[in-house]
Design a protein around this motif. Structure first.
Motif, PDB file in Angstrom:
ATOM      1  N   PHE A  84      11.570  60.753 -42.033  1.00 40.87           N
ATOM      2  CA  PHE A  84      11.523  59.745 -40.641  1.00 40.87           C
ATOM      3  C   PHE A  84      13.007  59.708 -40.186  1.00 40.87           C
ATOM      4  N   ILE A  85      13.331  59.830 -39.022  1.00 42.62           N
ATOM      5  CA  ILE A  85      14.828  59.814 -38.495  1.00 42.62           C
ATOM      6  C   ILE A  85      15.081  58.786 -37.565  1.00 42.62           C
ATOM      7  N   ASN A  86      16.256  58.076 -37.800  1.00 40.29           N
ATOM      8  CA  ASN A  86      16.477  57.124 -36.622  1.00 40.29           C
ATOM      9  C   ASN A  86      18.047  56.993 -36.474  1.00 40.29           C
ATOM     10  N   THR A  87      18.649  57.778 -35.679  1.00 37.96           N
ATOM     11  CA  THR A  87      19.998  57.664 -35.361  1.00 37.96           C
ATOM     12  C   THR A  87      20.526  57.258 -34.060  1.00 37.96           C
ATOM     13  N   GLN A  88      21.661  57.250 -33.712  1.00 40.17           N
ATOM     14  CA  GLN A  88      21.871  56.711 -32.416  1.00 40.17           C
ATOM     15  C   GLN A  88      21.622  57.909 -31.420  1.00 40.17           C
ATOM     16  N   GLY A  89      20.690  57.508 -30.565  1.00 37.08           N
ATOM     17  CA  GLY A  89      20.128  58.288 -29.469  1.00 37.08           C
ATOM     18  C   GLY A  89      19.234  59.437 -29.826  1.00 37.08           C
ATOM     19  N   TYR A  90      18.910  59.591 -30.989  1.00 35.69           N
ATOM     20  CA  TYR A  90      17.791  60.512 -31.503  1.00 35.69           C
ATOM     21  C   TYR A  90      17.138  60.031 -32.564  1.00 35.69           C
ATOM     22  N   GLY A  91      15.861  60.302 -32.739  1.00 33.48           N
ATOM     23  CA  GLY A  91      14.867  59.905 -33.849  1.00 33.48           C
ATOM     24  C   GLY A  91      13.478  60.239 -33.730  1.00 33.48           C
ATOM     25  N   THR A  92      12.843  59.808 -34.826  1.00 31.40           N
ATOM     26  CA  THR A  92      11.211  59.808 -34.811  1.00 31.40           C
ATOM     27  C   THR A  92      10.618  58.870 -33.732  1.00 31.40           C
ATOM     28  N   ASP A 109      14.312  58.169 -46.505  1.00 31.40           N
ATOM     29  CA  ASP A 109      15.143  58.675 -48.002  1.00 31.40           C
ATOM     30  C   ASP A 109      16.092  60.051 -47.449  1.00 31.40           C
ATOM     31  N   LYS A 110      17.321  60.061 -47.523  1.00 34.24           N
ATOM     32  CA  LYS A 110      18.218  61.205 -47.415  1.00 34.24           C
ATOM     33  C   LYS A 110      18.400  62.110 -48.634  1.00 34.24           C
ATOM     34  N   ALA A 111      18.583  63.420 -48.323  1.00 35.65           N
ATOM     35  CA  ALA A 111      18.492  64.454 -49.371  1.00 35.65           C
ATOM     36  C   ALA A 111      20.094  64.227 -50.021  1.00 35.65           C
ATOM     37  N   PRO A 131      14.526  69.399 -49.201  1.00 37.85           N
ATOM     38  CA  PRO A 131      13.932  68.274 -50.029  1.00 37.85           C
ATOM     39  C   PRO A 131      12.971  67.551 -49.154  1.00 37.85           C
ATOM     40  N   LYS A 132      13.091  67.340 -47.866  1.00 40.23           N
ATOM     41  CA  LYS A 132      11.886  66.538 -47.282  1.00 40.23           C
ATOM     42  C   LYS A 132      10.792  67.034 -47.164  1.00 40.23           C
ATOM     43  N   ILE A 133      10.571  68.455 -47.122  1.00 40.08           N
ATOM     44  CA  ILE A 133       9.464  69.315 -47.068  1.00 40.08           C
ATOM     45  C   ILE A 133       8.522  69.071 -48.639  1.00 40.08           C
ATOM     46  N   ASN A 134       9.591  69.421 -49.582  1.00 41.21           N
ATOM     47  CA  ASN A 134       9.049  69.290 -50.788  1.00 41.21           C
ATOM     48  C   ASN A 134       8.474  67.781 -51.080  1.00 41.21           C
ATOM     49  N   LYS A 135       9.117  66.875 -50.547  1.00 46.27           N
ATOM     50  CA  LYS A 135       8.705  65.438 -50.932  1.00 46.27           C
ATOM     51  C   LYS A 135       7.540  65.052 -50.083  1.00 46.27           C
ATOM     52  N   PRO A 149      20.304  71.588 -46.289  1.00 49.46           N
ATOM     53  CA  PRO A 149      20.321  72.855 -45.939  1.00 49.46           C
ATOM     54  C   PRO A 149      21.487  73.190 -44.902  1.00 49.46           C
ATOM     55  N   LYS A 150      21.734  74.490 -44.560  1.00 54.39           N
ATOM     56  CA  LYS A 150      22.962  74.657 -44.031  1.00 54.39           C
ATOM     57  C   LYS A 150      22.585  75.523 -42.568  1.00 54.39           C
ATOM     58  N   THR A 151      22.266  74.656 -41.518  1.00 50.67           N
ATOM     59  CA  THR A 151      21.597  75.228 -40.444  1.00 50.67           C
ATOM     60  C   THR A 151      22.508  75.439 -39.275  1.00 50.67           C
ATOM     61  N   GLY A 152      23.743  75.243 -39.618  1.00 48.26           N
ATOM     62  CA  GLY A 152      24.673  75.495 -38.296  1.00 48.26           C
ATOM     63  C   GLY A 152      25.066  74.243 -37.753  1.00 48.26           C
ATOM     64  N   VAL A 153      24.394  72.937 -38.150  1.00 48.46           N
ATOM     65  CA  VAL A 153      25.005  71.594 -37.599  1.00 48.46           C
ATOM     66  C   VAL A 153      25.852  71.143 -38.355  1.00 48.46           C
ATOM     67  N   PRO A 154      26.901  70.108 -37.909  1.00 48.18           N
ATOM     68  CA  PRO A 154      27.814  69.556 -38.906  1.00 48.18           C
ATOM     69  C   PRO A 154      27.111  68.802 -40.059  1.00 48.18           C
ATOM     70  N   GLU A 155      27.888  68.802 -41.266  1.00 48.40           N
ATOM     71  CA  GLU A 155      27.132  68.334 -42.498  1.00 48.40           C
ATOM     72  C   GLU A 155      26.708  66.767 -42.304  1.00 48.40           C
ATOM     73  N   ILE A 156      27.367  65.993 -41.715  1.00 47.01           N
ATOM     74  CA  ILE A 156      26.670  64.602 -41.192  1.00 47.01           C
ATOM     75  C   ILE A 156      25.558  64.475 -40.630  1.00 47.01           C
ATOM     76  N   TRP A 157      25.363  65.649 -39.672  1.00 44.73           N
ATOM     77  CA  TRP A 157      23.782  65.737 -39.240  1.00 44.73           C
ATOM     78  C   TRP A 157      22.937  66.247 -39.960  1.00 44.73           C
ATOM     79  N   GLU A 158      23.454  67.203 -40.912  1.00 44.68           N
ATOM     80  CA  GLU A 158      22.369  67.631 -41.716  1.00 44.68           C
ATOM     81  C   GLU A 158      21.715  66.474 -42.574  1.00 44.68           C
ATOM     82  N   LYS A 159      22.696  65.597 -42.950  1.00 41.19           N
ATOM     83  CA  LYS A 159      22.265  64.447 -43.937  1.00 41.19           C
ATOM     84  C   LYS A 159      21.373  63.482 -42.944  1.00 41.19           C
ATOM     85  N   GLN A 160      21.592  63.215 -41.848  1.00 43.59           N
ATOM     86  CA  GLN A 160      20.934  62.283 -40.817  1.00 43.59           C
ATOM     87  C   GLN A 160      19.682  62.976 -40.724  1.00 43.59           C
ATOM     88  N   LEU A 161      19.479  64.355 -40.670  1.00 47.85           N
ATOM     89  CA  LEU A 161      18.126  64.911 -40.336  1.00 47.85           C
ATOM     90  C   LEU A 161      17.400  65.032 -41.692  1.00 47.85           C
TER      91      LEU A 161
END
Length: 257
Positions: free
Chosen positions: A209-217, A185-187, A153-157, A193-205
């Motif tokens: 633009f990413i802004n999470t605890q400890g990691y982001g743009t 905006d989150k997908a 979704p973020k690539i298409n957007k 996508p299903k890349t092997g990380v927990p779904e909550i992380w798929e959502k955050q990523l």
């Protein structure tokens, strides 16, 4: 570097436009972009932990940038830093055929990556997981943590937003493109996508633009070249609160074009 949007000969005045975000852990030490003392022809930021860079350009018109492939089940703790790939290419550019052979020989030394590289008017992307090379012909491209133009979704957007921009704008306005790269905006869950990380992380990523605890743009970069081979670099940096901490602007004429 985690996402790039690229327009190749899609604007009548600007044959190359790249909008990119670098996503990284906030604790990883980083130097803002500038010309490197050891390589004064090279413009880019610096990863102070491993010594490489995520995106850079040279006064001769060579361009390189990196995105990681998100495949945690394939990652190795002893892999070499992927940022060295960008630095090696920009400091020692070579014929594409021989360079791709080098990438092929060393592909297992690194965790998954996509490497954008080439002279600004002749770019390609190498994917070490697939051992594949794709040429960037005239068109719009999105590159994140899977294959080139993967339908995330973020690539298409982002691709659609850059396309709309090129159709509507007569000049490059960095602030407008930086706003595009600031989209949080989150997908929707069913489009994640299903890349092997927990779904909550798929959502955050899943946002541009990413802004999470400890990691982001941490950095947004707009790079473009006009029809007179004049190059423009605009970098914006952010802290862990997603607050702007600095803007860097550079301009140079490509030599030996």
């Amino acid at each position: 570097m985690c996402i790039l949007f690229i327009a190749v000969k899609q604007h009548p005045k600007f044959p190359l436009i790249i909008a990119a975000n670098r996503d990284e852990f906030y604790q990883r030490p980083t130097l803002e972009s500038g010309y490197w003392p050891d390589f004064p022809h090279l413009l880019g930021g610096k990863d102070l932990e491993a010594g490489g860079t995520w995106m850079g350009v040279t006064k001769q018109g060579y361009v390189s940038a990196l995105t990681n492939i998100r495949a945690p089940h394939l990652n190795r703790d002893n892999a070499q830093s992927r940022g060295q790939l960008v630095l090696d290419y920009l400091t020692k550019p070579t014929l594409r055929a021989s360079y791709v052979q080098q990438l092929h020989r060393t592909r297992s030394v690194f965790n998954g990556y996509n490497l954008l590289f080439g002279k600004w008017h002749d770019l390609a992307v190498y994917n070490n997981h697939e051992d594949s090379l794709q040429f960037l012909d005239n068109g719009f491209y999105g590159l994140s943590n899977a294959n080139l133009n993967s339908p995330w979704p973020k690539i298409n957007k982002g691709v659609q937003a850059l396309k709309h921009y090129c159709e509507q704008m007569n000049q490059v306005e960095p602030e407008i493109l930086l706003e595009l790269m600031r989209n949080e905006d989150k997908a929707e869950d069913h489009l994640l996508p299903k890349t092997g990380v927990p779904e909550i992380w798929e959502k955050q990523l899943s946002s541009i633009f990413i802004n999470t605890q400890g990691y982001g743009t941490r950095t947004s970069t707009i790079f473009w070249i006009d029809d007179n081979s004049e190059a423009f670099w605009y970098e914006r940096t952010f802290n862990e609160k997603a607050e702007i901490t600095g803007d860097i602007k550079q301009q140079f004429s490509i030599c030996g074009n």
